[in-house]
Design an enzyme around this catalytic site. Structure first.
Site: not given
Ligand code: SER
Length: 319
Positions: A8, A11, A34-35, A142, A146
Site C-alpha cells: 500500500g 497511500g 501497491d496494486i 473498519y 482492526k
C-alpha cells in the site's frame, strides 16, 4: 541486512513512510509496492517498486523471496468511511491481506508492522485517557477488522514467533498524499480549502474532538517501534500513540492566525459523525512512552504552520 517491503506504498502513509525508510536504511533496501503503478511525480517512483495484490499469497511470497525481505510494513487497507460503504471489500482486503502477509512472514521468518487505529475502539470504550488495555467493541467494519488484526498479530507472535508489532494511530495529517476515505480526513482537507478558497465546510460537528498526529511523528513512531529492544516490549503490538487532539473549531481558529478571514461552516455527514462519536478523544499512550520511548515532536500550532507553509508552495488561492 535483509530488505523491507512496504505494501500500500502509494497511500497516505506509504507516500511518506517509504522515503523515510529509504533515508534511514538506504534506497536499495526498501521495496515499495501497491496494486497500481506510481503516477508521474509520485515520490515513490525513485526506488525499487513492485505491483502487488496483497490478497494473493503466492504474489507476496514471490516478491519477498526475490527481494530477500525480512520486514514488512503492511499498509494496504481501506479506511473507515470507504470501508463502511463497502464492508465486504473491507473485510477481504483488511483481513485477507493481513492474514496472507502474516502467513508469508511466518514461512520466511520476517517481521511485520501493522497500523491499527483509534478505530479499534468503540462507543463503550472510555473516550478520554483511553487506556492501552480496555474495552474494544467497535461498531464499524473498519474497527472490527482492526481489532481482529491486532489479535491475529498477537496470535502469530505467540503461536509462531512472528515478530508482529503495531501502533494504534490517530487521524493522520499530511501535506504529501491525501487520505482516501477516512473519518479524520477533514483535518487534511481544511488546509487545502483554506489556501484555495479561504473557507471550509466541515462534515463533522464543531465540537468533535479527536486524537490527531502529524505524519512526520507517525513515520518516526513506525520506525522506532520496529527497532525497539524486544526485551522492553510488554505489549509489542497495538500501542496507543497520541500527539495532539482538537475539534474542528479549534483547528479553524489556529488556521485563522495564518489565513486572515478564514471561515468554517458545518454540513454534518451523519455516517462519519457517528463513526467519530465512537472513537477516543484522547488516548493514554504511556505504554508506548515507557516501553520504547515514544515522544511526539509536533503539536497543533507547529503542525498548522508547517502544513500551510508546505501546501502554500504548491497551491495558489483560487480567489
Ligand atoms: N484516519 C483513519 C480514518 O479516519 C482512522 O484510522 O479512517
Amino acid at each position: 541486512m535483509g530488505n523491507i517491503l512496504v505494501t500500500g506504498a502509494l497511500g497516505q502513509i506509504g507516500s511518506e513512510l517509504v522515503p523515510a525508510l529509504r533515508a534511514h536504511y538506504g534506497e536499495g533496501h526498501v521495496v515499495a509496492s501497491d496494486i497500481r503503478l506510481p503516477r508521474a511525480g509520485e515520490v515513490i517512483s525513485e526506488g525499487p517498486f513492485e505491483i502487488l495484490d496483497c490478497t494473493r499469497m503466492s504474489a507476496i511470497s514471490e516478491v519477498m523471496r526475490r527481494h530477500d525481505v525480512t520486514k514488512i510494513y503492511h499498509m494496504a487497507a481501506l479506511l473507515s468511511a470507504v470501508a463502511e460503504e463497502k464492508p465486504q471489500a473491507a473485510w477481504d482486503l483488511n483481513m485477507g491481506g493481513l492474514y496472507r502477509v502474516l502467513e508469508v512472514a511466518r514461512q520466511n521468518g520476517a517481521a511485520v508492522f501493522l497500523p491499527s487505529s483509534i478505530g479499534a475502539f468503540g462507543p463503550t470504550t472510555p473516550r478520554d485517557g483511553t487506556p492501552q488495555d480496555t474495552i474494544q467493541r467497535p461498531t464499524t467494519i473498519y474497527g472490527v477488522t482492526k481489532v481482529a488484526s491486532e489479535l491475529l498479530c498477537d496470535y502469530y507472535a505467540l503461536r509462531f514467533g512472528v515478530d508482529a508489532r503495531g501502533l494504534r494511530l490517530p487521524g493522520l495529517i499530511s501535506h504529501v498524499a491525501k487520505p482516501g476515505g477516512g473519518t479524520t480526513d477533514y483535518a487534511v482537507d481544511i488546509f487545502y480549502r483554506a489556501i484555495r478558497y479561504g473557507r471550509y465546510t466541515c462534515f463533522l460537528s464543531a465540537d468533535t474532538r479527536l486524537d490527531m498526529m502529524y505524519m512526520p511523528d507517525a513515520v518516526c513512531a513506525m520506525i522506532e517501534v520496529m527497532e525497539a529492544d524486544p526485551a522492553r516490549l510488554r505489549h509489542r503490538n497495538a500501542f496507543n500513540v497520541a500527539a495532539m487532539n482538537f475539534t474542528p473549531t479549534e483547528l479553524a481558529t489556529e488556521i485563522k492566525k495564518h489565513v486572515p478571514g478564514f471561515t468554517i461552516d458545518y454540513d454534518v455527514d451523519p455516517v462519519r459523525q457517528a463513526i467519530a462519536d465512537s472513537w477516543p478523544r484522547c488516548m493514554d499512550d504511556s505504554a508506548a512512552r515507557e516501553e520504547w520511548g515514544w515522544r511526539p515532536q509536533w503539536d497543533m500550532a507547529a503542525m498548522t504552520r508547517d502544513m500551510l507553509e508546505k501546501l502554500g508552495k504548491r497551491l495558489k488561492p483560487a480567489r
